[in-house]
Design a protein around this motif. Structure first.
Motif, PDB file in Angstrom:
ATOM      1  N   LYS A  56       0.838  -1.204   0.000  1.00  0.00           N
ATOM      2  CA  LYS A  56       0.000   0.000   0.000  1.00  0.00           C
ATOM      3  C   LYS A  56       0.875   1.257   0.000  1.00  0.00           C
ATOM      4  O   LYS A  56       0.601   2.224  -0.710  1.00  0.00           O
ATOM      5  CB  LYS A  56      -0.915  -0.016   1.244  1.00  0.00           C
ATOM      6  CG  LYS A  56      -2.142   0.824   1.094  1.00  0.00           C
ATOM      7  CD  LYS A  56      -2.998   0.283  -0.037  1.00  0.00           C
ATOM      8  CE  LYS A  56      -4.455   0.663   0.144  1.00  0.00           C
ATOM      9  NZ  LYS A  56      -5.234   0.280  -1.016  1.00  0.00           N
TER      10      LYS A  56
ATOM     11  N   GLN B  19       2.317   1.699  -3.429  1.00  0.00           N
ATOM     12  CA  GLN B  19       1.310   2.193  -4.354  1.00  0.00           C
ATOM     13  C   GLN B  19       1.123   3.701  -4.189  1.00  0.00           C
ATOM     14  O   GLN B  19       1.078   4.445  -5.169  1.00  0.00           O
ATOM     15  CB  GLN B  19      -0.014   1.456  -4.128  1.00  0.00           C
ATOM     16  CG  GLN B  19      -1.103   1.874  -5.086  1.00  0.00           C
ATOM     17  CD  GLN B  19      -2.446   1.195  -4.781  1.00  0.00           C
ATOM     18  OE1 GLN B  19      -2.677   0.739  -3.653  1.00  0.00           O
ATOM     19  NE2 GLN B  19      -3.303   1.142  -5.778  1.00  0.00           N
ATOM     20  N   ILE B  20       1.017   4.151  -2.957  1.00  0.00           N
ATOM     21  CA  ILE B  20       0.836   5.584  -2.671  1.00  0.00           C
ATOM     22  C   ILE B  20       2.052   6.373  -3.165  1.00  0.00           C
ATOM     23  O   ILE B  20       1.923   7.404  -3.824  1.00  0.00           O
ATOM     24  CB  ILE B  20       0.586   5.807  -1.160  1.00  0.00           C
ATOM     25  CG1 ILE B  20      -0.787   5.233  -0.775  1.00  0.00           C
ATOM     26  CG2 ILE B  20       0.700   7.279  -0.794  1.00  0.00           C
ATOM     27  CD1 ILE B  20      -1.026   5.145   0.723  1.00  0.00           C
TER      28      ILE B  20
ATOM     29  N   LEU C  14       2.064   6.524  -7.008  1.00  0.00           N
ATOM     30  CA  LEU C  14       1.021   7.415  -7.521  1.00  0.00           C
ATOM     31  C   LEU C  14       1.450   8.874  -7.394  1.00  0.00           C
ATOM     32  O   LEU C  14       1.177   9.693  -8.268  1.00  0.00           O
ATOM     33  CB  LEU C  14      -0.309   7.183  -6.785  1.00  0.00           C
ATOM     34  CG  LEU C  14      -1.062   5.915  -7.170  1.00  0.00           C
ATOM     35  CD1 LEU C  14      -2.250   5.681  -6.221  1.00  0.00           C
ATOM     36  CD2 LEU C  14      -1.549   5.983  -8.615  1.00  0.00           C
TER      37      LEU C  14
ATOM     38  N   ILE D  86      -4.957  11.021  -4.585  1.00  0.00           N
ATOM     39  CA  ILE D  86      -4.596   9.657  -4.165  1.00  0.00           C
ATOM     40  C   ILE D  86      -5.613   9.143  -3.149  1.00  0.00           C
ATOM     41  O   ILE D  86      -6.074   8.002  -3.251  1.00  0.00           O
ATOM     42  CB  ILE D  86      -3.157   9.611  -3.587  1.00  0.00           C
ATOM     43  CG1 ILE D  86      -2.140   9.967  -4.667  1.00  0.00           C
ATOM     44  CG2 ILE D  86      -2.854   8.232  -3.005  1.00  0.00           C
ATOM     45  CD1 ILE D  86      -0.720  10.184  -4.150  1.00  0.00           C
TER      46      ILE D  86
ATOM     47  N   LYS E 277      -8.800   8.314  -4.955  1.00  0.00           N
ATOM     48  CA  LYS E 277      -8.629   7.139  -5.818  1.00  0.00           C
ATOM     49  C   LYS E 277      -8.612   5.843  -5.007  1.00  0.00           C
ATOM     50  O   LYS E 277      -9.172   4.834  -5.420  1.00  0.00           O
ATOM     51  CB  LYS E 277      -7.335   7.280  -6.628  1.00  0.00           C
ATOM     52  CG  LYS E 277      -7.097   6.138  -7.596  1.00  0.00           C
ATOM     53  CD  LYS E 277      -5.897   6.406  -8.492  1.00  0.00           C
ATOM     54  CE  LYS E 277      -5.745   5.245  -9.438  1.00  0.00           C
ATOM     55  NZ  LYS E 277      -5.354   5.577 -10.749  1.00  0.00           N
ATOM     56  N   LEU E 278      -7.927   5.883  -3.862  1.00  0.00           N
ATOM     57  CA  LEU E 278      -7.797   4.663  -3.053  1.00  0.00           C
ATOM     58  C   LEU E 278      -8.882   4.551  -1.978  1.00  0.00           C
ATOM     59  O   LEU E 278      -8.954   3.525  -1.278  1.00  0.00           O
ATOM     60  CB  LEU E 278      -6.407   4.611  -2.396  1.00  0.00           C
ATOM     61  CG  LEU E 278      -5.203   4.567  -3.356  1.00  0.00           C
ATOM     62  CD1 LEU E 278      -3.894   4.561  -2.583  1.00  0.00           C
ATOM     63  CD2 LEU E 278      -5.268   3.342  -4.274  1.00  0.00           C
TER      64      LEU E 278
ATOM     65  N   ILE F 267      -9.165   6.335   0.841  1.00  0.00           N
ATOM     66  CA  ILE F 267      -8.596   6.431   2.191  1.00  0.00           C
ATOM     67  C   ILE F 267      -8.483   7.902   2.575  1.00  0.00           C
ATOM     68  O   ILE F 267      -8.633   8.793   1.739  1.00  0.00           O
ATOM     69  CB  ILE F 267      -7.204   5.736   2.281  1.00  0.00           C
ATOM     70  CG1 ILE F 267      -6.213   6.326   1.258  1.00  0.00           C
ATOM     71  CG2 ILE F 267      -7.334   4.236   2.084  1.00  0.00           C
ATOM     72  CD1 ILE F 267      -4.811   5.755   1.325  1.00  0.00           C
TER      73      ILE F 267
ATOM     74  N   VAL G 282      -2.657   9.037   3.519  1.00  0.00           N
ATOM     75  CA  VAL G 282      -1.759   9.206   2.358  1.00  0.00           C
ATOM     76  C   VAL G 282      -0.500   9.949   2.789  1.00  0.00           C
ATOM     77  O   VAL G 282       0.617   9.527   2.479  1.00  0.00           O
ATOM     78  CB  VAL G 282      -2.480   9.948   1.207  1.00  0.00           C
ATOM     79  CG1 VAL G 282      -1.502  10.281   0.078  1.00  0.00           C
ATOM     80  CG2 VAL G 282      -3.648   9.129   0.675  1.00  0.00           C
TER      81      VAL G 282
ATOM     82  N   GLN H  68       1.695   7.711   4.997  1.00  0.00           N
ATOM     83  CA  GLN H  68       2.376   6.660   4.235  1.00  0.00           C
ATOM     84  C   GLN H  68       3.490   7.246   3.351  1.00  0.00           C
ATOM     85  O   GLN H  68       4.551   6.651   3.205  1.00  0.00           O
ATOM     86  CB  GLN H  68       1.366   5.871   3.381  1.00  0.00           C
ATOM     87  CG  GLN H  68       0.423   5.001   4.187  1.00  0.00           C
ATOM     88  CD  GLN H  68       1.187   3.969   5.023  1.00  0.00           C
ATOM     89  OE1 GLN H  68       2.033   3.240   4.516  1.00  0.00           O
ATOM     90  NE2 GLN H  68       0.896   3.938   6.317  1.00  0.00           N
TER      91      GLN H  68
END
Length: 172
Positions: A124, A127-128, A131, A142, A145-146, A148, A153, A156
């Motif tokens: 995860k 991925q963040i 992106l 982000i 899109k996810l 969250i 974000v 992370q």
């Protein structure tokens, strides 16, 4: 005077040096624009005359003979300097190419290390990070899109950057 010089008379050589030395210096200075080089040329030309004194044709103009030797000497110096300059430029270009190639290799190696470290991030977080970095999405985009929170974000991303900095700073 020249006939005596041909016979090895030191006094004739000294007299000719005093008669023509200043004229030869001025002639040399026109080409070199350097006092030191002009003095050196005068000395080298007269040394050559002394060493080759037995080959001098006493019937010809000593002044013309002297100027011819000086011209040849000056032109040879100019050619040598041009060759040296060209050689130095080639070496500098070669060094630049070598340095550029080295830098590309180092950059490529560092990029590979960074990619490996990114791959090692938790899925995860990876991925963040990708992106944000590769897609250029904002924190809000982000998060949307996810599905969250934006704070997640940001959290992370901070952890990913901290991990990567730590791992990359350990490279020697």
């Amino acid at each position: 005077m020249v006939k005596k010089l041909k016979g090895g008379c030191h006094q004739s050589f000294t007299t000719l040096f005093h008669l023509y030395g200043k004229k030869l210096y001025n002639f040399s200075y026109k080409y070199t624009q350097s006092h030191a080089e002009s003095e050196e040329i005068v000395q080298e030309v007269f040394l050559k005359i002394w060493n080759k004194r037995d080959t001098i044709n006493a019937k010809l103009s000593f002044n013309a003979f002297l100027i011819t030797i000086a011209k040849n000497h000056i032109f040879n110096r100019i050619k040598k300097e041009a060759s040296r300059r060209q050689y130095r430029e080639q070496i500098e270009k070669s060094d630049l190419i070598t340095n550029e190639t080295e830098n590309k290799i180092i950059f490529s190696d560092l990029e590979q290390i960074a990619r490996t470290n990114i791959e090692d991030l938790p899925p995860k977080r990876k991925q963040i990070f990708l992106l944000r970095r590769d897609s250029g999405l904002s924190v809000k985009e982000i998060a949307d899109k996810l599905g969250i929170a934006e704070s997640t974000v940001e959290n992370q991303m901070n952890k990913a950057i901290k991990t990567l900095k730590s791992n990359l700073s350990n490279i020697s």
